[in-house]
Motif scaffolding. Sequence first.
Motif, PDB file in Angstrom:
ATOM      1  N   ILE A   1      12.539  -4.651 -11.984  1.00  0.00           N
ATOM      2  CA  ILE A   1      13.593  -4.093 -12.386  1.00  0.00           C
ATOM      3  C   ILE A   1      13.593  -2.271 -12.333  1.00  0.00           C
ATOM      4  O   ILE A   1      14.469  -1.773 -12.626  1.00  0.00           O
ATOM      5  N   GLY A   2      12.320  -1.892 -12.097  1.00  0.00           N
ATOM      6  CA  GLY A   2      12.213  -0.572 -12.085  1.00  0.00           C
ATOM      7  C   GLY A   2      11.351  -0.020 -13.130  1.00  0.00           C
ATOM      8  O   GLY A   2      10.639  -0.923 -14.063  1.00  0.00           O
ATOM      9  N   ASN A   3      11.538   1.523 -13.358  1.00  0.00           N
ATOM     10  CA  ASN A   3      10.872   1.824 -14.698  1.00  0.00           C
ATOM     11  C   ASN A   3      11.687   1.764 -15.916  1.00  0.00           C
ATOM     12  O   ASN A   3      12.874   2.201 -15.730  1.00  0.00           O
ATOM     13  N   MET A   4      11.203   1.444 -16.919  1.00  0.00           N
ATOM     14  CA  MET A   4      12.011   1.768 -18.398  1.00  0.00           C
ATOM     15  C   MET A   4      11.635   2.837 -18.985  1.00  0.00           C
ATOM     16  O   MET A   4      12.184   3.323 -19.877  1.00  0.00           O
ATOM     17  N   THR A   5      10.400   3.728 -18.577  1.00  0.00           N
ATOM     18  CA  THR A   5       9.981   4.801 -19.216  1.00  0.00           C
ATOM     19  C   THR A   5       9.126   5.303 -18.336  1.00  0.00           C
ATOM     20  O   THR A   5       8.818   4.648 -17.290  1.00  0.00           O
ATOM     21  N   GLY A   6       8.550   6.543 -18.754  1.00  0.00           N
ATOM     22  CA  GLY A   6       7.675   6.902 -17.714  1.00  0.00           C
ATOM     23  C   GLY A   6       6.167   6.571 -18.046  1.00  0.00           C
ATOM     24  O   GLY A   6       5.821   6.005 -18.825  1.00  0.00           O
ATOM     25  N   PHE A   7       5.474   6.366 -16.850  1.00  0.00           N
ATOM     26  CA  PHE A   7       3.934   6.018 -16.858  1.00  0.00           C
ATOM     27  C   PHE A   7       3.784   4.680 -17.757  1.00  0.00           C
ATOM     28  O   PHE A   7       4.529   3.579 -17.366  1.00  0.00           O
ATOM     29  N   TYR A   8       2.924   4.708 -18.379  1.00  0.00           N
ATOM     30  CA  TYR A   8       2.493   3.283 -19.182  1.00  0.00           C
ATOM     31  C   TYR A   8       3.194   2.964 -20.436  1.00  0.00           C
ATOM     32  O   TYR A   8       3.006   1.789 -20.866  1.00  0.00           O
ATOM     33  N   GLY A   9       4.077   3.741 -21.309  1.00  0.00           N
ATOM     34  CA  GLY A   9       4.534   3.650 -22.322  1.00  0.00           C
ATOM     35  C   GLY A   9       3.793   4.479 -23.479  1.00  0.00           C
ATOM     36  O   GLY A   9       2.917   5.200 -22.970  1.00  0.00           O
ATOM     37  N   ASN A  10       3.799   4.258 -24.761  1.00  0.00           N
ATOM     38  CA  ASN A  10       3.359   5.089 -25.572  1.00  0.00           C
ATOM     39  C   ASN A  10       2.096   4.668 -25.978  1.00  0.00           C
ATOM     40  O   ASN A  10       1.699   3.752 -26.761  1.00  0.00           O
ATOM     41  N   PHE A  11       0.980   5.056 -25.140  1.00  0.00           N
ATOM     42  CA  PHE A  11      -0.417   4.580 -25.248  1.00  0.00           C
ATOM     43  C   PHE A  11      -1.117   4.533 -26.531  1.00  0.00           C
ATOM     44  O   PHE A  11      -1.717   3.623 -26.917  1.00  0.00           O
ATOM     45  N   LEU A  12      -1.034   5.510 -27.402  1.00  0.00           N
ATOM     46  CA  LEU A  12      -1.683   5.613 -28.419  1.00  0.00           C
ATOM     47  C   LEU A  12      -1.174   4.635 -29.532  1.00  0.00           C
ATOM     48  O   LEU A  12      -1.966   4.209 -30.443  1.00  0.00           O
ATOM     49  N   VAL A  13       0.161   4.173 -29.550  1.00  0.00           N
ATOM     50  CA  VAL A  13       0.262   3.285 -30.283  1.00  0.00           C
ATOM     51  C   VAL A  13      -0.097   1.769 -30.004  1.00  0.00           C
ATOM     52  O   VAL A  13      -0.481   1.153 -30.748  1.00  0.00           O
ATOM     53  N   MET A  14      -0.410   1.526 -28.709  1.00  0.00           N
ATOM     54  CA  MET A  14      -1.031   0.696 -28.067  1.00  0.00           C
ATOM     55  C   MET A  14      -2.771   0.343 -28.748  1.00  0.00           C
ATOM     56  O   MET A  14      -3.211  -0.515 -29.103  1.00  0.00           O
ATOM     57  N   VAL A  15      -3.265   1.558 -28.652  1.00  0.00           N
ATOM     58  CA  VAL A  15      -4.829   1.785 -29.208  1.00  0.00           C
ATOM     59  C   VAL A  15      -4.623   1.199 -30.553  1.00  0.00           C
ATOM     60  O   VAL A  15      -5.513   0.479 -31.067  1.00  0.00           O
ATOM     61  N   LYS A  16      -3.588   1.940 -31.529  1.00  0.00           N
ATOM     62  CA  LYS A  16      -3.697   1.254 -32.924  1.00  0.00           C
ATOM     63  C   LYS A  16      -3.510  -0.219 -32.864  1.00  0.00           C
ATOM     64  O   LYS A  16      -4.050  -0.808 -33.725  1.00  0.00           O
ATOM     65  N   ALA A  17      -2.598  -0.888 -32.086  1.00  0.00           N
ATOM     66  CA  ALA A  17      -2.223  -2.233 -32.172  1.00  0.00           C
ATOM     67  C   ALA A  17      -3.637  -3.084 -31.777  1.00  0.00           C
ATOM     68  O   ALA A  17      -4.098  -4.042 -32.487  1.00  0.00           O
TER      69      ALA A  17
END
Length: 474
Positions: A306-322
């Motif tokens: 469906i294409g890009n929903m946002t730039g690049f990977y998303g909010n990476f540091l939030v993923m690190v916390k999860a």
Amino acid sequence: MKLIFEKSIPGRGQDIFPACDVPVKMPAAPLREKKAHLPEISENEMGRHYTALAKRAHGVNDGFYPLGSCTMKHNPRINEKMANLPGFAKLHPLQPAETVQGANELIADLEKMLCEITGMDGVTFQPAAGAHGEFTGLLLIKAYHTDRGDTERTEILVPDAAHGTNPASATMAGYKTVVIKSNENGTVDLDDLKAHLGPKTAGLMLTNPNTVGLFDPNIMEITRLVHEAGGLCYYDGANLNAVIGIVRPADIGFDVIHMNLHKTFSTPHGGGGPGSGPCAYKDFLAPFAPGLVCKDGKYVRAEKSIGNMTGFYGNFLVMVKAYAYLLTIGKDVHTIAENAVLNANYMQEKLKDLYPIAFDTTCMHEFVIGLDPIYRKTHVSALDVAKALLDYGIHPPTIYFPLIVHEALMIEPTETETKETLDEAITAFREIYDRIFNAPESVQMAPQTTPVLRLDDTKAAREPHLRYEFCDCE
Ligand SMILES: *Cc1c(COP(=O)(O)O)cnc(C)c1O
């Protein structure tokens, strides 16, 4: 308290560096015509100004914050520390792929964990918020139907208890929202669902437990009926702390879900910082996934993306916390849900002899008081009770939501509160109840101890005064 501009005195706070004593060579074009309006204040005064402001705010670190459907819980500091490690915090999304392999591995590992938690097959981390995850999931549903040439499906069914973002996302995705009624138990009315299912049904969006904190006992039948009608089932997993480690959305018939990492998975919610609303999906939706997907160790575009929903990977540091959060909890992940549900039921049980509970049964992570009968007798409203709590150092619960409950107070204690804190809150609620009947004005006039007292909501909404008005004489 004075505004920082009112504290400003020309020339103050300019003495950290000596004045420039060499000619400034700048082309005229980028130079300002007028000096910028910056407060001129010493560093000491500025520190005090912001500290004073911080003291007037209420956050999770200040006290109990039972804001329903928001999960204002404590997030372990170690997860912030992990996200602050320079190897994570200083990454640039345009770095060569071979230099970000560790970050990619973290994302892939977190994807596996979230697949295990949800029962889904793939996750995209592109969405930056819960509503953004809903929008993404709906675009996946749309792409799926369109790809099969099934183009007459124009409706998304949404229960009347749904979070406001659900109909908004459906509209954004180009669908018509069809509202399904709740029954007298506060869950989906099966007859109304059946009456609205048909060849136009693209899917159903459901929050389970829903916004009154109830797990729908007919969930298996609901998802079966939607599938039989040819629709897909979307799970709004914003409040996954209610069922995490106990129920997997895929097992109860859902095809696609979003989660709020900034609620359930250790990023503070409501602080205005970055969020992340990863969208997890079943295999048959994988060909439509947004962004890049990992195939045989390489990141590639899905074939019908469906294409890009946002730039690049998303909010990476939030993923690190999860990721750090889930690694520290490990196989005890179910204790999140157990404590969230236990805390909500404890408060409900200790208040229900006084306050009318909207749907009086065992709740999940939150419960809703319907103050209407008390309001009719005393003219003390849900808003008044919410304001009265401020004087006890308690952040008010969500009020006037969900819309199906009149004079609603929606309380989500969250899993991280101690029994002592819950007991203090219960005492506050019980005292306020006393005052409603013995000194109603004291509740209607609350708060009395906060930096600003009762505000004129209408004036604030109609005439917001958000900008300092400089006299442009300088
Ligand atoms: C918070 C919430 C959302 C939306 O999440 P945002 O990150 O605020 O967009 C959606 N559904 C439910 C049930 C929620 O509680």
